[in-house]
Design a protein around this motif. Sequence first.
Motif, mmCIF file in Angstrom:
data_model
loop_
_atom_site.group_PDB
_atom_site.id
_atom_site.type_symbol
_atom_site.label_atom_id
_atom_site.label_comp_id
_atom_site.label_asym_id
_atom_site.label_seq_id
_atom_site.Cartn_x
_atom_site.Cartn_y
_atom_site.Cartn_z
ATOM 1 N N CYS A 77 2.524 56.827 -30.747
ATOM 2 C CA CYS A 77 2.957 57.655 -29.615
ATOM 3 C C CYS A 77 1.987 57.504 -28.452
ATOM 4 C CB CYS A 77 3.057 59.128 -30.036
ATOM 5 S SG CYS A 77 4.295 59.436 -31.306
ATOM 6 N N LYS A 78 0.707 57.410 -28.773
ATOM 7 C CA LYS A 78 -0.287 57.221 -27.710
ATOM 8 C C LYS A 78 -0.115 55.852 -27.059
ATOM 9 C CE LYS A 78 -5.129 57.457 -26.600
ATOM 10 N NZ LYS A 78 -6.478 57.223 -27.068
ATOM 11 N N GLU A 79 0.191 54.834 -27.884
ATOM 12 C CA GLU A 79 0.401 53.486 -27.351
ATOM 13 C C GLU A 79 1.587 53.433 -26.393
ATOM 14 O OE1 GLU A 79 0.614 50.402 -30.325
ATOM 15 O OE2 GLU A 79 -0.993 51.346 -31.465
ATOM 16 N N GLU A 80 2.665 54.149 -26.723
ATOM 17 C CA GLU A 80 3.861 54.081 -25.880
ATOM 18 C C GLU A 80 3.805 55.016 -24.683
ATOM 19 O OE1 GLU A 80 7.575 55.186 -27.778
ATOM 20 O OE2 GLU A 80 6.952 57.259 -27.967
ATOM 21 N N HIS A 81 2.837 55.912 -24.642
ATOM 22 C CA HIS A 81 2.832 56.965 -23.628
ATOM 23 C C HIS A 81 2.723 56.429 -22.196
ATOM 24 C CE1 HIS A 81 2.919 61.222 -22.822
ATOM 25 N NE2 HIS A 81 2.023 61.016 -21.873
ATOM 26 N N ALA A 82 1.973 55.377 -21.986
ATOM 27 C CA ALA A 82 1.873 54.792 -20.639
ATOM 28 C C ALA A 82 3.247 54.300 -20.177
ATOM 29 C CB ALA A 82 0.861 53.664 -20.622
ATOM 30 N N GLN A 83 4.008 53.711 -21.079
ATOM 31 C CA GLN A 83 5.355 53.252 -20.733
ATOM 32 C C GLN A 83 6.262 54.436 -20.415
ATOM 33 O OE1 GLN A 83 6.423 49.981 -20.401
ATOM 34 N NE2 GLN A 83 8.300 50.880 -19.614
ATOM 35 N N LEU A 84 6.151 55.514 -21.190
ATOM 36 C CA LEU A 84 6.950 56.711 -20.916
ATOM 37 C C LEU A 84 6.587 57.313 -19.564
ATOM 38 C CD1 LEU A 84 7.002 58.416 -24.432
ATOM 39 C CD2 LEU A 84 8.818 57.068 -23.346
ATOM 40 N N ASN A 85 5.299 57.302 -19.220
ATOM 41 C CA ASN A 85 4.879 57.786 -17.895
ATOM 42 C C ASN A 85 5.520 56.944 -16.793
ATOM 43 O OD1 ASN A 85 3.262 60.003 -18.569
ATOM 44 N ND2 ASN A 85 1.490 58.716 -18.942
ATOM 45 N N LYS A 86 5.553 55.648 -17.004
ATOM 46 C CA LYS A 86 6.173 54.762 -16.011
ATOM 47 C C LYS A 86 7.657 55.087 -15.883
ATOM 48 C CE LYS A 86 7.121 49.927 -15.080
ATOM 49 N NZ LYS A 86 7.340 48.636 -15.692
ATOM 50 N N ILE A 87 8.342 55.258 -17.023
ATOM 51 C CA ILE A 87 9.782 55.535 -17.013
ATOM 52 C C ILE A 87 10.074 56.889 -16.369
ATOM 53 C CG2 ILE A 87 11.782 55.995 -18.504
ATOM 54 C CD1 ILE A 87 10.423 54.048 -20.555
ATOM 55 N N GLY A 88 9.336 57.904 -16.795
ATOM 56 C CA GLY A 88 9.618 59.265 -16.331
ATOM 57 C C GLY A 88 9.048 59.604 -14.976
ATOM 58 N N LEU A 89 7.790 59.238 -14.758
ATOM 59 C CA LEU A 89 7.119 59.640 -13.518
ATOM 60 C C LEU A 89 7.368 58.669 -12.371
ATOM 61 C CD1 LEU A 89 3.733 60.858 -15.046
ATOM 62 C CD2 LEU A 89 5.731 62.242 -14.408
ATOM 63 N N GLU A 90 7.359 57.375 -12.641
ATOM 64 C CA GLU A 90 7.531 56.397 -11.567
ATOM 65 C C GLU A 90 8.999 56.080 -11.299
ATOM 66 O OE1 GLU A 90 5.086 52.915 -12.192
ATOM 67 O OE2 GLU A 90 3.394 54.152 -12.844
ATOM 68 N N GLU A 91 9.779 55.906 -12.383
ATOM 69 C CA GLU A 91 11.184 55.528 -12.210
ATOM 70 C C GLU A 91 12.105 56.740 -12.109
ATOM 71 O OE1 GLU A 91 12.641 52.313 -14.659
ATOM 72 O OE2 GLU A 91 10.610 51.535 -14.933
ATOM 73 N N GLY A 92 11.612 57.919 -12.446
ATOM 74 C CA GLY A 92 12.398 59.141 -12.300
ATOM 75 C C GLY A 92 13.474 59.356 -13.349
ATOM 76 N N VAL A 93 13.378 58.679 -14.471
ATOM 77 C CA VAL A 93 14.348 58.854 -15.553
ATOM 78 C C VAL A 93 14.037 60.161 -16.282
ATOM 79 C CG1 VAL A 93 15.170 57.898 -17.754
ATOM 80 C CG2 VAL A 93 14.668 56.364 -15.824
ATOM 81 N N THR A 94 15.074 60.912 -16.611
ATOM 82 C CA THR A 94 14.882 62.167 -17.336
ATOM 83 C C THR A 94 14.560 61.873 -18.798
ATOM 84 O OG1 THR A 94 16.368 63.373 -15.885
ATOM 85 C CG2 THR A 94 15.963 64.331 -18.058
ATOM 86 N N ILE A 95 13.416 62.402 -19.229
ATOM 87 C CA ILE A 95 12.999 62.284 -20.626
ATOM 88 C C ILE A 95 12.700 63.685 -21.134
ATOM 89 C CG2 ILE A 95 11.388 61.265 -22.285
ATOM 90 C CD1 ILE A 95 10.568 59.254 -20.107
#
Length: 178
Positions: A77-95
């Motif tokens: 989960c820690k490894e994927e968290h940077a990608q989730l930040n990119k998806i949610g915070l930068e791309e604006g996708v709802t997670i």
Amino acid sequence: MRKLLVFIPLVAFLGLGIFLFKGLFMDPRTLPSALIDKPFPEFSLPSLYNMDETLTQLDLQGEVALLNVWATWCPTCKEEHAQLNKIGLEEGVTIYGLNYKDDPELARQWLERYLDPYRKVIVDEEGYLGLDLGVYGAPETYIIDKKGIIRYRHVGEVNESVWLHLRELMQTIEKEDA
């Protein structure tokens, strides 16, 4: 009759061989889910941000979104968290997050430290919602459509290549829902 008994081990061996041979060609990351194309399970659990606020499956409706099952004890989960930040915070996708079998205080600290890509986080301390979803372990990510129907399940880390696949699926689902 005794002659037929001699062939039982041979038939059993062949059956087992076919079963194992078929397994060589299966993707171990693909786990079947009985919930695909079914409504998200009913639940009533606290929000990580306000433990007095109760979240339900209705809070996940209205747009095509991701639901990410995660925990502070999960190294992947820690490894994927940077990608989730990119998806949610930068791309604006709802997670939406499902904090699975975890301490809520540790989860809040973790999100403060590593940033928070989630619109809402469901606290599933006992793991009952995870059980209803058929969660094998964290991380797992689901695509939920506008009506709260589970459309896809990904087991394991969301990295860039997985995200490209998920985004394509989400776009297809959005067109279908339009």
